[in-house]
Design a protein around this motif. Sequence first.
Motif, PDB file in Angstrom:
ATOM      1  N   SER A 278     -58.387 -21.356  30.117  1.00  0.00           N
ATOM      2  CA  SER A 278     -59.205 -21.684  31.292  1.00  0.00           C
ATOM      3  C   SER A 278     -59.567 -23.168  31.366  1.00  0.00           C
ATOM      4  CB  SER A 278     -60.489 -20.846  31.288  1.00  0.00           C
ATOM      5  OG  SER A 278     -60.190 -19.475  31.379  1.00  0.00           O
ATOM      6  N   GLY A 279     -59.562 -23.833  30.231  1.00  0.00           N
ATOM      7  CA  GLY A 279     -59.900 -25.249  30.229  1.00  0.00           C
ATOM      8  C   GLY A 279     -58.736 -26.159  30.543  1.00  0.00           C
ATOM      9  N   HIS A 280     -57.561 -25.606  30.703  1.00  0.00           N
ATOM     10  CA  HIS A 280     -56.377 -26.416  31.007  1.00  0.00           C
ATOM     11  C   HIS A 280     -56.505 -27.013  32.413  1.00  0.00           C
ATOM     12  CE1 HIS A 280     -52.175 -27.533  31.688  1.00  0.00           C
ATOM     13  NE2 HIS A 280     -51.955 -27.357  30.383  1.00  0.00           N
ATOM     14  N   PRO A 281     -56.116 -28.279  32.605  1.00  0.00           N
ATOM     15  CA  PRO A 281     -56.253 -28.896  33.937  1.00  0.00           C
ATOM     16  C   PRO A 281     -55.548 -28.121  35.048  1.00  0.00           C
ATOM     17  CG  PRO A 281     -55.741 -30.554  32.272  1.00  0.00           C
ATOM     18  CD  PRO A 281     -55.626 -29.228  31.592  1.00  0.00           C
ATOM     19  N   ARG A 282     -54.467 -27.423  34.718  1.00  0.00           N
ATOM     20  CA  ARG A 282     -53.713 -26.684  35.725  1.00  0.00           C
ATOM     21  C   ARG A 282     -54.393 -25.367  36.124  1.00  0.00           C
ATOM     22  NH1 ARG A 282     -49.085 -28.695  38.497  1.00  0.00           N
ATOM     23  NH2 ARG A 282     -47.958 -30.123  37.128  1.00  0.00           N
ATOM     24  N   TRP A 283     -55.302 -24.873  35.291  1.00  0.00           N
ATOM     25  CA  TRP A 283     -55.905 -23.573  35.549  1.00  0.00           C
ATOM     26  C   TRP A 283     -56.631 -23.535  36.883  1.00  0.00           C
ATOM     27  CZ3 TRP A 283     -55.546 -18.757  33.898  1.00  0.00           C
ATOM     28  CH2 TRP A 283     -56.558 -17.844  34.193  1.00  0.00           C
ATOM     29  N   LYS A 284     -57.375 -24.587  37.180  1.00  0.00           N
ATOM     30  CA  LYS A 284     -58.162 -24.601  38.417  1.00  0.00           C
ATOM     31  C   LYS A 284     -57.283 -24.643  39.661  1.00  0.00           C
ATOM     32  CE  LYS A 284     -58.945 -29.648  38.444  1.00  0.00           C
ATOM     33  NZ  LYS A 284     -58.229 -29.940  37.185  1.00  0.00           N
ATOM     34  N   GLU A 285     -55.996 -24.983  39.497  1.00  0.00           N
ATOM     35  CA  GLU A 285     -55.074 -25.015  40.626  1.00  0.00           C
ATOM     36  C   GLU A 285     -54.517 -23.633  40.955  1.00  0.00           C
ATOM     37  OE1 GLU A 285     -52.036 -27.844  39.758  1.00  0.00           O
ATOM     38  OE2 GLU A 285     -53.456 -29.418  39.159  1.00  0.00           O
ATOM     39  N   LEU A 286     -54.684 -22.674  40.050  1.00  0.00           N
ATOM     40  CA  LEU A 286     -54.150 -21.334  40.273  1.00  0.00           C
ATOM     41  C   LEU A 286     -55.059 -20.541  41.204  1.00  0.00           C
ATOM     42  CD1 LEU A 286     -53.126 -20.337  36.615  1.00  0.00           C
ATOM     43  CD2 LEU A 286     -51.754 -21.530  38.346  1.00  0.00           C
ATOM     44  N   ASP A 287     -54.470 -19.742  42.069  1.00  0.00           N
ATOM     45  CA  ASP A 287     -55.256 -18.881  42.945  1.00  0.00           C
ATOM     46  C   ASP A 287     -55.737 -17.654  42.180  1.00  0.00           C
ATOM     47  OD1 ASP A 287     -53.009 -16.971  43.064  1.00  0.00           O
ATOM     48  OD2 ASP A 287     -52.076 -18.470  44.352  1.00  0.00           O
ATOM     49  N   HIS A 288     -56.546 -16.811  42.840  1.00  0.00           N
ATOM     50  CA  HIS A 288     -57.154 -15.662  42.165  1.00  0.00           C
ATOM     51  C   HIS A 288     -56.094 -14.721  41.587  1.00  0.00           C
ATOM     52  CE1 HIS A 288     -60.375 -16.983  44.949  1.00  0.00           C
ATOM     53  NE2 HIS A 288     -61.192 -16.574  43.994  1.00  0.00           N
ATOM     54  N   LEU A 289     -55.103 -14.380  42.400  1.00  0.00           N
ATOM     55  CA  LEU A 289     -54.081 -13.441  41.944  1.00  0.00           C
ATOM     56  C   LEU A 289     -53.300 -14.005  40.768  1.00  0.00           C
ATOM     57  CD1 LEU A 289     -52.463 -10.814  42.291  1.00  0.00           C
ATOM     58  CD2 LEU A 289     -50.981 -12.052  43.896  1.00  0.00           C
ATOM     59  N   THR A 290     -52.906 -15.248  40.856  1.00  0.00           N
ATOM     60  CA  THR A 290     -52.094 -15.839  39.788  1.00  0.00           C
ATOM     61  C   THR A 290     -52.884 -15.940  38.491  1.00  0.00           C
ATOM     62  OG1 THR A 290     -50.850 -17.066  41.468  1.00  0.00           O
ATOM     63  CG2 THR A 290     -50.621 -17.801  39.188  1.00  0.00           C
ATOM     64  N   ARG A 291     -54.188 -16.129  38.587  1.00  0.00           N
ATOM     65  CA  ARG A 291     -54.999 -16.168  37.363  1.00  0.00           C
ATOM     66  C   ARG A 291     -55.019 -14.814  36.660  1.00  0.00           C
ATOM     67  NH1 ARG A 291     -60.423 -19.852  38.683  1.00  0.00           N
ATOM     68  NH2 ARG A 291     -59.290 -21.793  39.116  1.00  0.00           N
ATOM     69  N   ILE A 292     -55.222 -13.751  37.423  1.00  0.00           N
ATOM     70  CA  ILE A 292     -55.276 -12.444  36.756  1.00  0.00           C
ATOM     71  C   ILE A 292     -53.898 -12.060  36.221  1.00  0.00           C
ATOM     72  CG2 ILE A 292     -54.854 -10.927  38.753  1.00  0.00           C
ATOM     73  CD1 ILE A 292     -57.111  -9.131  37.615  1.00  0.00           C
ATOM     74  N   LEU A 293     -52.838 -12.495  36.907  1.00  0.00           N
ATOM     75  CA  LEU A 293     -51.493 -12.250  36.393  1.00  0.00           C
ATOM     76  C   LEU A 293     -51.233 -13.070  35.133  1.00  0.00           C
ATOM     77  CD1 LEU A 293     -49.431 -12.242  39.719  1.00  0.00           C
ATOM     78  CD2 LEU A 293     -50.152 -10.264  38.366  1.00  0.00           C
ATOM     79  N   TYR A 294     -51.797 -14.258  35.071  1.00  0.00           N
ATOM     80  CA  TYR A 294     -51.636 -15.091  33.877  1.00  0.00           C
ATOM     81  C   TYR A 294     -52.226 -14.399  32.649  1.00  0.00           C
ATOM     82  CZ  TYR A 294     -51.428 -19.312  31.004  1.00  0.00           C
ATOM     83  OH  TYR A 294     -51.142 -20.222  30.009  1.00  0.00           O
ATOM     84  N   VAL A 295     -53.410 -13.813  32.833  1.00  0.00           N
ATOM     85  CA  VAL A 295     -54.048 -13.094  31.725  1.00  0.00           C
ATOM     86  C   VAL A 295     -53.216 -11.865  31.347  1.00  0.00           C
ATOM     87  CG1 VAL A 295     -56.105 -11.839  30.990  1.00  0.00           C
ATOM     88  CG2 VAL A 295     -56.344 -13.941  32.329  1.00  0.00           C
ATOM     89  N   ALA A 296     -52.758 -11.127  32.351  1.00  0.00           N
ATOM     90  CA  ALA A 296     -51.946  -9.940  32.073  1.00  0.00           C
ATOM     91  C   ALA A 296     -50.666 -10.295  31.335  1.00  0.00           C
ATOM     92  CB  ALA A 296     -51.630  -9.210  33.377  1.00  0.00           C
ATOM     93  N   THR A 297     -50.092 -11.438  31.659  1.00  0.00           N
ATOM     94  CA  THR A 297     -48.829 -11.864  31.059  1.00  0.00           C
ATOM     95  C   THR A 297     -49.010 -12.411  29.661  1.00  0.00           C
ATOM     96  OG1 THR A 297     -47.855 -12.350  33.226  1.00  0.00           O
ATOM     97  CG2 THR A 297     -46.886 -13.464  31.318  1.00  0.00           C
ATOM     98  N   HIS A 298     -50.081 -13.127  29.425  1.00  0.00           N
ATOM     99  CA  HIS A 298     -50.231 -13.855  28.164  1.00  0.00           C
ATOM    100  C   HIS A 298     -51.219 -13.244  27.184  1.00  0.00           C
ATOM    101  CE1 HIS A 298     -48.537 -16.867  30.970  1.00  0.00           C
ATOM    102  NE2 HIS A 298     -47.968 -17.372  29.904  1.00  0.00           N
ATOM    103  N   GLU A 299     -52.131 -12.368  27.670  1.00  0.00           N
ATOM    104  CA  GLU A 299     -53.192 -11.921  26.770  1.00  0.00           C
ATOM    105  C   GLU A 299     -53.413 -10.419  26.713  1.00  0.00           C
ATOM    106  OE1 GLU A 299     -56.881 -13.986  27.144  1.00  0.00           O
ATOM    107  OE2 GLU A 299     -55.960 -15.975  27.175  1.00  0.00           O
ATOM    108  N   SER A 300     -52.959  -9.668  27.689  1.00  0.00           N
ATOM    109  CA  SER A 300     -53.305  -8.241  27.671  1.00  0.00           C
ATOM    110  C   SER A 300     -52.088  -7.341  27.808  1.00  0.00           C
ATOM    111  CB  SER A 300     -54.348  -7.927  28.749  1.00  0.00           C
ATOM    112  OG  SER A 300     -53.880  -8.291  30.042  1.00  0.00           O
TER     113      SER A 300
END
Length: 614
Positions: free
Chosen positions: A445-467
Amino acid sequence: MCGIFGVIGHIDPGRAAACRDLMAHRGPDGAGLWTGDGVTLGHRRLSILDLSDRGGQPMAYADGRYRIVYNGELYNFVEVRAELEARGETFVSDSDTEVLLAAYAVWGPDCMDRFNGMWALAIWDDAERTLFLARDRFGKKPLFYARTGCGFVFASEMKAIMPLMDTIEPHDELTRSSRRIMHYESTDECLIKGISRFPAGHFGVLRDGELRLTRWWNTLDHVMDVPDSFEERAELFREIFLDACRIRMRSDVPIGCALSGGLDSSSVICSVAHVARHASGSRISSDFQHAFNAGFPGTPQDETPYARRVADHLGIPLTTLTVDPLASVNELYSQLYLFEEMHLTMPLPFMLTYGAIREGGVTVTLDGHGTDECFAGYLFTAKEALADAGCNIRAARGVLDAFYYGRPQSTQFPATPRWKFVLDFHLQRLSRALKGAGGVSCRDSGHPRWKELDHLTRILYVATHESILPTLLRNYDRYSMANGVEIRMPFMDHRIVTLAFSLAWDDKVRDGYTKAVVRRGVDGIVPPDITWRRTKIGFNSPVVDWMKGPLKEFFLDEVHSQAFGQSALVDRELARTRLEGVIADPDATYAQGEAAWTALLPYFWEQAMLKGRR
């Protein structure tokens, strides 16, 4: 694709070989063991590239300084080898292992930036007296380690380490509760205390007993600029995906596909056939016409007609395995021992499918895993897409249509009236707004690119990398390798994953369809009734039907057994109540069946992993 084992310390060779051979299922084609001064490396081989002894491991670099044990495949080894040969490197085998080792000798850890593949590897440096460990970008190949009386031990599976530990104790929080069942795989925690999981996308150097870890891959570091139009972005996806399939067709043994009939696996096998017709290249197998399907006749999970539609379209045979749980339930404990982990569904159909693939003469499959997580195939992501749609009525309607019509319809997956479906999601949005919820967060979440992601892409990022995805990658490694089968995943090509997180939400959910850019990208390659079919079922055990029917007696016998009554891990009352509730309820849902299984699982896992029941 193999099983690796090693000790930095002192161990009797016979004992080391015994630990290594607990993973014989991962590598039924050969075994190797090398012992040096204070180091032992072991390997079980599944022969895929260069079937001769020249491809065996442990393998030494030409000057003898480096020695490797490696589990995985380097799909672009042809290109990497050519680059190394241009620098003067020579090779004595046709294996990817030798290419990987030479790349490390030339470029060090930076070699992994050049690799397209999956791996868990260990390289011993005899000059520096160090051990280099590394794991691929997304953790497709497993790697565990522990400190024991013999020294530092690593292996592809926990069972190879356990004989060297003084005591075997379960991790209580992970084994007793299902709360973290989809979340622990991306951590270093394991179900056995004292064993750690080596993190995906990292390398480590063991020097003088100290392991120092370095993260070498972060998807957000590689976010790219994409074309302006949706059509161009779909064409970019298509181009990368076809190449991802092409390099995964490199094999010296027959390849096939576990074909469900859904969009994902159908996209893979149709693209493989497309590549075979239109492309050429070194080491691409022409023996790919093998499709396998697990059928569950009379249950909501049966997608056999769709799989047959795809096979008929391609003109290739389809081998359908009709899963008979009653004939296979006696294998449950041995399967759970091979599986090692805990998951929300029974492993029977998955294990049996890859067993049938192996029996059919195929040891490599190209499968469709990773699409749902990267491109929004799950219902729970709908509220995030709605948040992105905002006040755009047309876009919001497209989101609701995509997820409403994408749900399976059966008594086990209860239908929701459309008005209630819409209302529920808008109430969720309102509730989150009133609570001032800060949205999805993760370790990046602290990565500079994180804030550029939209809501859907953020939850997909977590699903892909952490859950979800780390858990599924682990599961399919175990399902397949328990049968000596290698799975390759074109959708998990790092170029595809990077593209997914460079795209905006409405490339994923668009005009009433989930995974929109994928559908448009494979349009014309996959039959249109498969490409544009909205309903998603998924490959799961029909656990409700089994608990009510063929396995009812098995489950009831187990929960009333003496062993169950003495189990240290299971909540006996909860497990019995949930099981009996499924059996008694004529309209029991899939969620109820899943809850009953997860309540029973600590007992089954304890019997298989700790009590030695097979």
